[in-house]
Design a protein around this motif. Structure first.
Motif, PDB file in Angstrom:
ATOM      1  N   MET A   1       0.847  -1.212   0.000  1.00  0.00           N
ATOM      2  CA  MET A   1       0.000   0.000   0.000  1.00  0.00           C
ATOM      3  C   MET A   1       0.872   1.248   0.000  1.00  0.00           C
ATOM      4  SD  MET A   1      -2.886   1.111   2.829  1.00  0.00           S
ATOM      5  CE  MET A   1      -3.607   2.749   2.816  1.00  0.00           C
ATOM      6  N   ASN A   2       0.466   2.243  -0.763  1.00  0.00           N
ATOM      7  CA  ASN A   2       1.175   3.521  -0.780  1.00  0.00           C
ATOM      8  C   ASN A   2       0.558   4.468   0.251  1.00  0.00           C
ATOM      9  OD1 ASN A   2       2.971   2.871  -2.848  1.00  0.00           O
ATOM     10  ND2 ASN A   2       1.428   3.327  -4.420  1.00  0.00           N
ATOM     11  N   TYR A   3       1.433   5.135   0.981  1.00  0.00           N
ATOM     12  CA  TYR A   3       0.987   6.054   2.024  1.00  0.00           C
ATOM     13  C   TYR A   3       1.380   7.485   1.663  1.00  0.00           C
ATOM     14  CZ  TYR A   3       0.645   1.684   4.680  1.00  0.00           C
ATOM     15  OH  TYR A   3       0.330   0.416   5.097  1.00  0.00           O
ATOM     16  N   LYS A   4       0.500   8.430   2.007  1.00  0.00           N
ATOM     17  CA  LYS A   4       0.781   9.846   1.741  1.00  0.00           C
ATOM     18  C   LYS A   4       1.634  10.462   2.846  1.00  0.00           C
ATOM     19  CE  LYS A   4      -2.289  13.121   2.562  1.00  0.00           C
ATOM     20  NZ  LYS A   4      -3.479  14.009   2.545  1.00  0.00           N
ATOM     21  N   ASN A   5       1.352  10.085   4.081  1.00  0.00           N
ATOM     22  CA  ASN A   5       1.997  10.721   5.235  1.00  0.00           C
ATOM     23  C   ASN A   5       3.135   9.917   5.844  1.00  0.00           C
ATOM     24  OD1 ASN A   5      -0.011  12.955   5.432  1.00  0.00           O
ATOM     25  ND2 ASN A   5      -1.411  11.259   5.846  1.00  0.00           N
ATOM     26  N   PHE A   6       3.256   8.670   5.446  1.00  0.00           N
ATOM     27  CA  PHE A   6       4.261   7.779   6.038  1.00  0.00           C
ATOM     28  C   PHE A   6       5.032   7.042   4.949  1.00  0.00           C
ATOM     29  CE2 PHE A   6       0.793   8.071   9.119  1.00  0.00           C
ATOM     30  CZ  PHE A   6       1.451   8.247  10.336  1.00  0.00           C
ATOM     31  N   THR A   7       6.225   6.596   5.312  1.00  0.00           N
ATOM     32  CA  THR A   7       6.945   5.601   4.498  1.00  0.00           C
ATOM     33  C   THR A   7       7.291   4.449   5.433  1.00  0.00           C
ATOM     34  OG1 THR A   7       9.087   6.636   4.965  1.00  0.00           O
ATOM     35  CG2 THR A   7       7.955   7.316   2.936  1.00  0.00           C
ATOM     36  N   ILE A   8       7.454   3.245   4.873  1.00  0.00           N
ATOM     37  CA  ILE A   8       7.828   2.090   5.689  1.00  0.00           C
ATOM     38  C   ILE A   8       8.917   1.301   4.964  1.00  0.00           C
ATOM     39  CG2 ILE A   8       5.840   0.782   4.779  1.00  0.00           C
ATOM     40  CD1 ILE A   8       5.861  -0.769   7.498  1.00  0.00           C
ATOM     41  N   GLU A   9      10.009   1.067   5.680  1.00  0.00           N
ATOM     42  CA  GLU A   9      11.125   0.278   5.139  1.00  0.00           C
ATOM     43  C   GLU A   9      11.512  -0.767   6.175  1.00  0.00           C
ATOM     44  OE1 GLU A   9      14.400   2.711   3.318  1.00  0.00           O
ATOM     45  OE2 GLU A   9      13.236   4.348   4.197  1.00  0.00           O
ATOM     46  N   THR A  10      11.716  -2.006   5.703  1.00  0.00           N
ATOM     47  CA  THR A  10      12.090  -3.092   6.609  1.00  0.00           C
ATOM     48  C   THR A  10      13.534  -3.505   6.346  1.00  0.00           C
ATOM     49  OG1 THR A  10       9.801  -3.855   6.552  1.00  0.00           O
ATOM     50  CG2 THR A  10      11.437  -5.367   7.471  1.00  0.00           C
ATOM     51  N   ILE A  18       9.081   3.137  10.297  1.00  0.00           N
ATOM     52  CA  ILE A  18       7.939   3.918   9.813  1.00  0.00           C
ATOM     53  C   ILE A  18       8.282   5.391  10.012  1.00  0.00           C
ATOM     54  CG2 ILE A  18       5.488   4.443  10.157  1.00  0.00           C
ATOM     55  CD1 ILE A  18       5.233   1.543  11.318  1.00  0.00           C
ATOM     56  N   THR A  19       8.419   6.124   8.913  1.00  0.00           N
ATOM     57  CA  THR A  19       8.789   7.544   8.990  1.00  0.00           C
ATOM     58  C   THR A  19       7.571   8.399   8.693  1.00  0.00           C
ATOM     59  OG1 THR A  19      11.030   7.016   8.253  1.00  0.00           O
ATOM     60  CG2 THR A  19      10.368   9.337   8.169  1.00  0.00           C
ATOM     61  N   TRP A  20       7.225   9.238   9.644  1.00  0.00           N
ATOM     62  CA  TRP A  20       6.056  10.127   9.543  1.00  0.00           C
ATOM     63  C   TRP A  20       6.537  11.476   9.007  1.00  0.00           C
ATOM     64  CZ3 TRP A  20       2.825  11.627  14.521  1.00  0.00           C
ATOM     65  CH2 TRP A  20       1.668  12.329  14.136  1.00  0.00           C
ATOM     66  N   ASP A  21       6.115  11.811   7.809  1.00  0.00           N
ATOM     67  CA  ASP A  21       6.583  13.055   7.176  1.00  0.00           C
ATOM     68  C   ASP A  21       5.475  13.598   6.271  1.00  0.00           C
ATOM     69  OD1 ASP A  21       8.052  15.159   6.273  1.00  0.00           O
ATOM     70  OD2 ASP A  21       9.668  13.977   5.376  1.00  0.00           O
ATOM     71  N   MET A  22       4.592  14.402   6.848  1.00  0.00           N
ATOM     72  CA  MET A  22       3.445  14.916   6.099  1.00  0.00           C
ATOM     73  C   MET A  22       3.897  15.919   5.045  1.00  0.00           C
ATOM     74  SD  MET A  22       0.661  15.436   9.171  1.00  0.00           S
ATOM     75  CE  MET A  22      -0.794  15.490   8.122  1.00  0.00           C
ATOM     76  N   PRO A  23       3.433  15.746   3.811  1.00  0.00           N
ATOM     77  CA  PRO A  23       3.835  16.689   2.755  1.00  0.00           C
ATOM     78  C   PRO A  23       3.239  18.084   2.979  1.00  0.00           C
ATOM     79  CG  PRO A  23       2.147  15.180   1.950  1.00  0.00           C
ATOM     80  CD  PRO A  23       2.528  14.709   3.320  1.00  0.00           C
ATOM     81  N   ALA A  57       9.275   7.023  13.668  1.00  0.00           N
ATOM     82  CA  ALA A  57      10.105   8.229  13.781  1.00  0.00           C
ATOM     83  C   ALA A  57       9.521   9.323  12.902  1.00  0.00           C
ATOM     84  CB  ALA A  57      11.542   7.920  13.374  1.00  0.00           C
ATOM     85  N   SER A  58      10.006  10.519  13.086  1.00  0.00           N
ATOM     86  CA  SER A  58       9.545  11.652  12.279  1.00  0.00           C
ATOM     87  C   SER A  58      10.571  11.996  11.203  1.00  0.00           C
ATOM     88  CB  SER A  58       9.315  12.876  13.175  1.00  0.00           C
ATOM     89  OG  SER A  58       9.069  14.023  12.387  1.00  0.00           O
ATOM     90  N   GLY A  59      10.071  12.378  10.040  1.00  0.00           N
ATOM     91  CA  GLY A  59      10.955  12.857   8.977  1.00  0.00           C
ATOM     92  C   GLY A  59      11.232  14.339   9.107  1.00  0.00           C
ATOM     93  N   LYS A  60      10.693  14.957  10.125  1.00  0.00           N
ATOM     94  CA  LYS A  60      10.884  16.396  10.354  1.00  0.00           C
ATOM     95  C   LYS A  60      11.708  16.607  11.624  1.00  0.00           C
ATOM     96  CE  LYS A  60       6.372  17.311   8.246  1.00  0.00           C
ATOM     97  NZ  LYS A  60       6.857  17.629   6.892  1.00  0.00           N
ATOM     98  N   ALA A  61      12.025  17.877  11.918  1.00  0.00           N
ATOM     99  CA  ALA A  61      12.830  18.185  13.105  1.00  0.00           C
ATOM    100  C   ALA A  61      12.088  17.843  14.390  1.00  0.00           C
ATOM    101  CB  ALA A  61      13.223  19.664  13.101  1.00  0.00           C
ATOM    102  N   ALA A  62      10.755  17.932  14.352  1.00  0.00           N
ATOM    103  CA  ALA A  62       9.931  17.613  15.521  1.00  0.00           C
ATOM    104  C   ALA A  62       9.113  16.357  15.248  1.00  0.00           C
ATOM    105  CB  ALA A  62       9.004  18.781  15.847  1.00  0.00           C
ATOM    106  N   PHE A  63       8.681  15.681  16.316  1.00  0.00           N
ATOM    107  CA  PHE A  63       7.899  14.458  16.158  1.00  0.00           C
ATOM    108  C   PHE A  63       6.469  14.783  15.733  1.00  0.00           C
ATOM    109  CE2 PHE A  63       5.481  10.759  17.835  1.00  0.00           C
ATOM    110  CZ  PHE A  63       6.138   9.753  17.143  1.00  0.00           C
ATOM    111  N   SER A  64       5.752  15.566  16.573  1.00  0.00           N
ATOM    112  CA  SER A  64       4.366  15.914  16.222  1.00  0.00           C
ATOM    113  C   SER A  64       3.852  17.052  17.092  1.00  0.00           C
ATOM    114  CB  SER A  64       3.447  14.698  16.403  1.00  0.00           C
ATOM    115  OG  SER A  64       2.080  15.077  16.234  1.00  0.00           O
ATOM    116  N   GLY A  65       3.026  17.893  16.485  1.00  0.00           N
ATOM    117  CA  GLY A  65       2.358  18.965  17.225  1.00  0.00           C
ATOM    118  C   GLY A  65       1.029  18.529  17.806  1.00  0.00           C
TER     119      GLY A  65
END
Length: 736
Positions: A1-10, A18-23, A57-65
């Motif tokens: 499945m393709n994700y908009k907000n996340f990527t997953i690599e094993t 799982i990298t959380w990086d909202m466009p 993990a987050s793809g940004k400098a911060a985890f989440s607001g």
């Protein structure tokens, strides 16, 4: 499945990253798309044999607001639409919709595979609840972790109330939840809310190392024989702790905040149940809180409106962005020194001017003191302190203002002194530089008469202490240009404050309303209300301090000067009253100026203070407390401030309902649970508010007479937000 907000690599060890990086977002927030994708990711991890565990993990400098609270607004909108035809179905839909995130986190927690949260920087609200739902947490040194929902009228509704109280000490846990505290990494680890602290670049490596070492995918509370770390609610220890916790809640909130009230319900009831039922209890109370007007108003003012104002909703659209490189500050007293500090913190060079070098150096020393405190608390380094001090040039030489983009005058509230420094500064300032006055009461248009370029003259009113108070009030003179306004707003954004923009008048908005609160307290003294009862009424109504205490903080001699200046300006139109008599007696005859000289309505000894026993000598003997209705006293204090705001709005000094509400909460602490002064009127309803004003006019005098705008609105049952809806720009909802 393709994700908009996340990527997953094993990787080859079978650990998924799982990298959380909202466009197109500067910070990850939780919206419906994130919830749906997270749910699918949990299924993917749990259902893939090759995956042994996962790191989030987050793809940004911060985890989440945290959560995008506008999502909850949509849920509530649907609820109110459906409630008219089918109340039960509407309530059920709200319950199910508001617990969607909680169910996703519980699914993660019980999926049978271990998850580790690798948290960098800011981690708030739903982001913190996600981390707590994971089976382990590793964080970096810059961590700022919090569950701040109570500050916007809600409470953590995705498992936060249940997991925190099963993981940490009861007292620390309740303080963390009820106060919406932000934890640094050492505090979070000490409270056992995180497991490891490491460098930002080592987060993922450390998380995978934890997975390799082996992490139990079953939480302790899901195992047979689990015992609560703080003991049962109904136990000897519980009987000592929970009544005290309830008493502290009452003391701190006076039961004004449904979010805090139902948070406590949720914790106490949930800790008596297995986790799945406990989460269901939490979700029911969360849905209940969502329906309260307090939650709706606080969320609107302290999240939505504040975000829009921080993104400069009032900035003229046709003005180019300004890069403020250098700021001049005239007056190195407490206010000027504070402005210098926040400007230097923003990376802006500062010229700090006073009459003599000793005074200028003393103003610069304020920054040194603040940074030394920060170093002691581990929040700054000696190198940062030296770099900051290097940004501030303390001097007596006005020629140093020659290359400043903005000059802020922060001298005494005296027209002649302000005129002198304005003329001296303008003589050396570059032609496009902006001059701002930090006056708190004097009309900007009249002060601009000392300027040769009134288009470049504006008011920028800071609040004390500048480093802590988040509001800045921008005042437009009759000839202030859009360019001056744009530069002022760009500067306020640079120093990370929240701006409101008002038109010119005596006292503008905040000072004028604050004075009505203090005045009403003095009028109560004249009515024979005991001083302690007045102070308690103020705090019970939701104000941070009582009106007499605030009078001392503002300084009674300043209040006397304002009254005297107003009397002089209004001439025969000025009506004297008890306020004048009490202030004259306190200031002129007894030299009780307030905290500044350690004697006002209170006596001060260091940090300790107590009500001055001599108050009856000034006001006369008080009547028995039983002769006054405490609810009426609370209403008098709030109604007077809200009524004055409505008058200011009618005069078009205020033109935006958001600025009225946000300004009242951030500027003078007006009952935050109400959402602000105009939201307070809307919550009561204009017809009821006008009737209350009429009742108080008959009983307490014409100062409560409702203005024409309010009377007109009451006839048609109009609200301020209905009649004057704010212009809502399409802004990126960054943090929640």
């Amino acid at each position: 499945m393709n994700y908009k907000n996340f990527t997953i690599e094993t990787d080859t060890d079978g650990f998924a990253l799982i990298t959380w990086d909202m466009p197109e977002k500067s910070m990850n927030v939780i919206d419906l798309s994130v919830m749906d994708e997270l749910d699918a990711l949990i299924d993917e991890v749990a259902g893939t044999d090759a995956i042994k565990g996962a790191v989030i993990a987050s793809g940004k400098a911060a985890f989440s607001g945290g959560a995008d609270l506008t999502m909850l607004e949509g849920l509530l909108r649907d609820f109110h639409i459906k409630r008219g035809s089918d109340p039960e179905a509407a309530a059920w839909a709200l319950f199910e919709g508001s617990r969607k995130l909680s169910l996703a986190y519980r699914k993660l927690e019980t999926c049978g595979k271990p998850f580790v949260a690798a948290v960098a920087g800011t981690c708030m609200g739903g982001g913190t609840e996600l981390a707590l739902a994971c089976h382990a947490r590793v964080v970096d040194e810059s961590l700022k972790m919090g569950l701040p929902e109570v500050k916007v009228g809600l409470f953590p509704g995705a498992g936060g109330t249940q997991r925190v109280m099963r993981m940490t000490d009861g007292q620390q846990g309740m303080q963390f939840l009820l106060q919406g505290r932000t934890l640094r990494a050492p505090q979070a680890k000490q409270m056992k809310l995180v497991d490891e602290v490491t460098g930002t670049r080592k987060l993922v490596v450390a998380a995978k190392k934890m997975l390799k070492a082996g992490i139990d995918p079953v939480k302790d509370w899901d195992k047979k024989g689990y015992k609560l770390p703080n003991g049962k609610i109904y136990s000897p220890a519980g009987f000592q702790f929970w009544p005290a916790a309830n008493a502290i809640y009452r003391r701190e909130t006076h039961d004004n905040y449904p979010g805090a009230r139902y948070l406590l319900h949720s914790v106490v009831e949930g800790l008596q149940l297995p986790m799945d039922l406990a989460l269901q209890v939490e979700s029911r109370y969360f849905a209940k809180v969502l329906q309260t007007p307090e939650a709706a108003n606080m969320t609107r003012s302290l999240f939505v409106s504040m975000q829009e104002l921080n993104k400069l909703a009032r900035r003229p659209l046709d003005q180019r962005p300004n890069k403020i490189k250098k700021v001049g500050i005239l007056g190195a007293g407490f206010m000027g020194a504070g402005i210098a500090y926040v400007s230097a913190q923003a990376g802006i060079d500062v010229v700090l001017i006073d009459r003599d070098q000793e005074a200028a150096d003393k103003g610069k020393a304020h920054t040194e003191q603040l940074m030394s405190k920060a170093i002691k608390r581990g929040r700054a380094s000696e190198d940062q302190k030296e770099k900051l001090l290097a940004k501030i040039a303390a001097t007596t030489d006005y020629d140093a203002l020659a290359d400043c983009d903005l000059v802020i005058e922060a001298v005494f509230e005296d027209r002649d002194i302000k005129k002198t420094v304005t003329e001296k500064a303008e003589a050396v300032m570059k032609s496009r530089a902006i001059f701002a006055s930090n006056t708190s009461t004097l009309p900007i248009t009249s002060l601009a008469q000392a300027s040769k370029r009134p288009k470049n003259f504006i008011g920028i009113h800071f609040f004390s202490p500048v480093d802590k108070m988040m509001l800045v009030e921008v005042i437009l003179g009759k000839r202030t240009s859009d360019r001056a306004l744009a530069l002022a707003l760009d500067y306020i954004k640079a120093i990370k404050k929240t701006p409101i923009v008002v038109n010119d008048s005596r006292g503008f908005y905040t000072s004028r309303v604050v004075m009505t609160y203090i005045r009403e307290g003095l009028m109560m003294l004249a009515d024979g209300v005991p001083a302690a009862m007045i102070e308690n009424a103020g705090k019970m109504a939701g104000m941070p301090v009582g009106p007499l205490s605030l009078g001392d903080e503002v300084a009674l001699d300043l209040a006397w000067k304002i009254v005297s200046a107003t009397r002089k300006d209004l001439g025969v139109k000025y009506v004297e009253g008890p306020l004048d008599n009490i202030l004259e007696e306190m200031v002129v005859k007894r030299e009780r100026f307030g905290r500044k000289n350690a004697k006002g309505f209170y006596d001060y000894k260091g940090k300790e203070k107590s009500l001055w026993p001599g108050i009856p000598e000034v006001t006369g003997q008080p009547k028995p407390a039983e002769s006054f209705n405490i609810e009426e006293l609370k209403q008098r204090l709030l109604v007077m401030q809200a009524l004055e705001t409505a008058r200011i709005f009618e005069e078009k000094c205020l033109t935006d309902v958001r600025e009225a509400d946000v300004g009242s909460i951030l500027g003078f602490g007006f009952a935050p649970y109400s959402g602000g002064t105009l939201s307070y009127i809307d919550m009561m309803g204009t017809p009821a508010f006008v009737e209350l004003c009429k009742k108080f006019t008959r009983k307490w005098g014409p100062r409560f007479k409702p203005n024409k705008l309010l009377r007109d609105m009451a006839k048609d049952n109009q609200s301020f937000y209905g009649r004057f809806p704010p212009k809502t720009p399409q802004v990126d909802k960054d943090a929640a």
